[in-house]
Write a protein that holds these residues in place. Sequence first.
Motif, PDB file in Angstrom:
ATOM      1  N   PRO A 268       0.819  -1.224   0.000  1.00 30.23           N
ATOM      2  CA  PRO A 268       0.000   0.000   0.000  1.00 30.23           C
ATOM      3  C   PRO A 268       0.846   1.266   0.000  1.00 30.23           C
ATOM      4  CG  PRO A 268      -0.792  -1.572   1.645  1.00 30.23           C
ATOM      5  CD  PRO A 268       0.526  -2.079   1.164  1.00 30.23           C
ATOM      6  N   ILE A 269       2.004   1.214   0.632  1.00 27.88           N
ATOM      7  CA  ILE A 269       2.890   2.386   0.676  1.00 27.88           C
ATOM      8  C   ILE A 269       3.400   2.701  -0.720  1.00 27.88           C
ATOM      9  CG2 ILE A 269       5.030   3.304   1.645  1.00 27.88           C
ATOM     10  CD1 ILE A 269       4.587   1.445   4.048  1.00 27.88           C
ATOM     11  N   VAL A 270       3.723   1.660  -1.494  1.00 27.55           N
ATOM     12  CA  VAL A 270       4.193   1.868  -2.865  1.00 27.55           C
ATOM     13  C   VAL A 270       3.160   2.644  -3.666  1.00 27.55           C
ATOM     14  CG1 VAL A 270       4.700   0.698  -5.042  1.00 27.55           C
ATOM     15  CG2 VAL A 270       5.719  -0.144  -2.928  1.00 27.55           C
ATOM     16  N   TYR A 271       1.911   2.200  -3.620  1.00 34.33           N
ATOM     17  CA  TYR A 271       0.876   2.847  -4.421  1.00 34.33           C
ATOM     18  C   TYR A 271       0.600   4.277  -3.939  1.00 34.33           C
ATOM     19  CZ  TYR A 271      -0.375  -1.265  -7.169  1.00 34.33           C
ATOM     20  OH  TYR A 271      -0.362  -2.315  -8.071  1.00 34.33           O
ATOM     21  N   LYS A 272       0.685   4.501  -2.636  1.00 31.28           N
ATOM     22  CA  LYS A 272       0.419   5.842  -2.118  1.00 31.28           C
ATOM     23  C   LYS A 272       1.568   6.797  -2.430  1.00 31.28           C
ATOM     24  CE  LYS A 272      -2.488   4.128   1.646  1.00 31.28           C
ATOM     25  NZ  LYS A 272      -2.551   3.825   3.097  1.00 31.28           N
ATOM     26  N   ALA A 273       2.801   6.294  -2.337  1.00 27.77           N
ATOM     27  CA  ALA A 273       3.971   7.158  -2.528  1.00 27.77           C
ATOM     28  C   ALA A 273       4.325   7.358  -3.986  1.00 27.77           C
ATOM     29  CB  ALA A 273       5.170   6.579  -1.776  1.00 27.77           C
ATOM     30  N   GLY A 274       3.948   6.403  -4.839  1.00 26.90           N
ATOM     31  CA  GLY A 274       4.295   6.513  -6.248  1.00 26.90           C
ATOM     32  C   GLY A 274       5.777   6.297  -6.474  1.00 26.90           C
ATOM     33  N   ARG A 275       6.289   6.903  -7.518  1.00 26.47           N
ATOM     34  CA  ARG A 275       7.695   6.699  -7.888  1.00 26.47           C
ATOM     35  C   ARG A 275       8.659   7.225  -6.837  1.00 26.47           C
ATOM     36  NH1 ARG A 275       8.579   3.220 -12.331  1.00 26.47           N
ATOM     37  NH2 ARG A 275       6.727   3.343 -13.660  1.00 26.47           N
ATOM     38  N   GLY A 276       8.179   8.083  -5.945  1.00 28.70           N
ATOM     39  CA  GLY A 276       9.050   8.604  -4.903  1.00 28.70           C
ATOM     40  C   GLY A 276       9.198   7.672  -3.715  1.00 28.70           C
ATOM     41  N   HIS A 277       8.656   6.496  -3.801  1.00 27.05           N
ATOM     42  CA  HIS A 277       8.697   5.514  -2.715  1.00 27.05           C
ATOM     43  C   HIS A 277      10.135   5.155  -2.354  1.00 27.05           C
ATOM     44  CE1 HIS A 277       7.811   1.873  -0.452  1.00 27.05           C
ATOM     45  NE2 HIS A 277       8.528   1.164  -1.293  1.00 27.05           N
ATOM     46  N   ASP A 278      10.448   5.202  -1.067  1.00 31.00           N
ATOM     47  CA  ASP A 278      11.764   4.810  -0.562  1.00 31.00           C
ATOM     48  C   ASP A 278      11.669   3.375  -0.043  1.00 31.00           C
ATOM     49  OD1 ASP A 278      13.984   4.356   1.339  1.00 31.00           O
ATOM     50  OD2 ASP A 278      14.447   6.461   0.956  1.00 31.00           O
ATOM     51  N   GLU A 279      12.243   2.441  -0.793  1.00 28.38           N
ATOM     52  CA  GLU A 279      12.093   1.024  -0.457  1.00 28.38           C
ATOM     53  C   GLU A 279      12.741   0.676   0.876  1.00 28.38           C
ATOM     54  OE1 GLU A 279      13.477  -1.251  -3.778  1.00 28.38           O
ATOM     55  OE2 GLU A 279      12.152  -0.219  -5.207  1.00 28.38           O
ATOM     56  N   GLY A 280      13.897   1.288   1.163  1.00 28.42           N
ATOM     57  CA  GLY A 280      14.585   0.994   2.420  1.00 28.42           C
ATOM     58  C   GLY A 280      13.805   1.462   3.626  1.00 28.42           C
ATOM     59  N   ASP A 281      13.279   2.683   3.573  1.00 24.12           N
ATOM     60  CA  ASP A 281      12.492   3.201   4.692  1.00 24.12           C
ATOM     61  C   ASP A 281      11.226   2.372   4.897  1.00 24.12           C
ATOM     62  OD1 ASP A 281      14.322   5.178   5.147  1.00 24.12           O
ATOM     63  OD2 ASP A 281      13.160   6.788   4.192  1.00 24.12           O
ATOM     64  N   ALA A 282      10.560   2.011   3.796  1.00 23.95           N
ATOM     65  CA  ALA A 282       9.326   1.235   3.913  1.00 23.95           C
ATOM     66  C   ALA A 282       9.591  -0.130   4.541  1.00 23.95           C
ATOM     67  CB  ALA A 282       8.683   1.066   2.543  1.00 23.95           C
ATOM     68  N   LEU A 283      10.685  -0.770   4.156  1.00 25.68           N
ATOM     69  CA  LEU A 283      11.021  -2.077   4.722  1.00 25.68           C
ATOM     70  C   LEU A 283      11.311  -1.962   6.215  1.00 25.68           C
ATOM     71  CD1 LEU A 283      11.647  -5.077   4.485  1.00 25.68           C
ATOM     72  CD2 LEU A 283      13.959  -4.471   3.734  1.00 25.68           C
ATOM     73  N   ARG A 284      12.091  -0.951   6.597  1.00 25.23           N
ATOM     74  CA  ARG A 284      12.396  -0.780   8.022  1.00 25.23           C
ATOM     75  C   ARG A 284      11.130  -0.500   8.821  1.00 25.23           C
ATOM     76  NH1 ARG A 284      17.066   1.498   5.873  1.00 25.23           N
ATOM     77  NH2 ARG A 284      16.065   3.549   5.660  1.00 25.23           N
TER      78      ARG A 284
END
Length: 354
Positions: A268-284
């Motif tokens: 859900p974070i990916v879809y909300k953040a779009g291309r600006g999604h930070d994969e490392g922060d989301a995983l942590r």
Amino acid sequence: MIPELGIIEGYFGRMWSWPDRAFVLRTLAAAGYGFFHYAPKGEARLRRGWRDPFDDAALRELAGFARLCRDLGVRFGIGLTPYEAHLDFGPAARRDLKAKLSQFRALGLDDLVILFDDMRGDVPDLARRQADIVSTCLAEAVSERSFVVPTYYSDDPILDRVFGARPRHYLRDLGRGLPPDVAAYWTGESVCSSAYSLAHLDRVSGELGRPVALWDNYPVNDGPRMSAYLHLRGFPATHAGLAGHVRHHAINPMLQPRLGLIPALTLPIVYKAGRGHDEGDALRDAAVQVLGEGLAGRLLSDLSILQDAGRGGAGPELSRLIDRYGDIDHPAAVEIVDWARGGYAMGDELVRTQ
């Protein structure tokens, strides 16, 4: 437009407990997941033993979970594989199918998923035969909406090697035979796709005559090869580009219900953040939410062993992992130790018989 997010519990191997299933549901409902489709391969009464009725105890479990879904605002569905009914869909098969669906009716399903995967498809008029089965299911009116899983649910040639060559124009013919409001699951260019070409998805949607419902085989880790790994990393930022190209995005979860929440929470974070999604922060953030600060830090430091090396490549690190997590009182730590000791290992025979 962001697709509707869901869980399709469609893995081979050890089935989740109902308490674990409820914990996953509560966690992911709060994160924005909107549907849960119950279709584990280990439930024989939904697959090779589909003609066998559910007993009262099983129906009570299903009814209780359906109520929990409704309480949380999540659509509940069941996936039924009428195994090889397309080979002889005569009066006996029709009677048995209607009897099984009558059990579902009492549960008040939101969704019905009719699966034609994991069976031979090189038969004449496959699409017509399957559309007839779907039509029979829809006539029973057991759910508000319906999904179909084609026998050839990907372009992956492994499906043709295992289940026979797909009939020419199979997707087009199946799409024409299905009512337009029946959704069709699709796994992408491969059975387990790590990325999705938008041109590919648009082409398949065109053949089916409807936007695909994406069956995402990540983070699932079933089967003889994948069960040796824990898929813990989050979904990539590139998935944000799927918005507008798929109507539903369902993930097939890991065998380990608690650990599988970590990657699931990032979608859900990916879809909300779009291309600006930070994969490392989301995983942590997801790891901390599921595990707490201390255990999350420990797991992230071992990520290369758990997800990349796997049980077969960990060498002496495997014993260290067992010691490192064995004294931690947390369900996810128990799952890591169980996995490291081979508790989730699967053989070819299990896949062939479930």
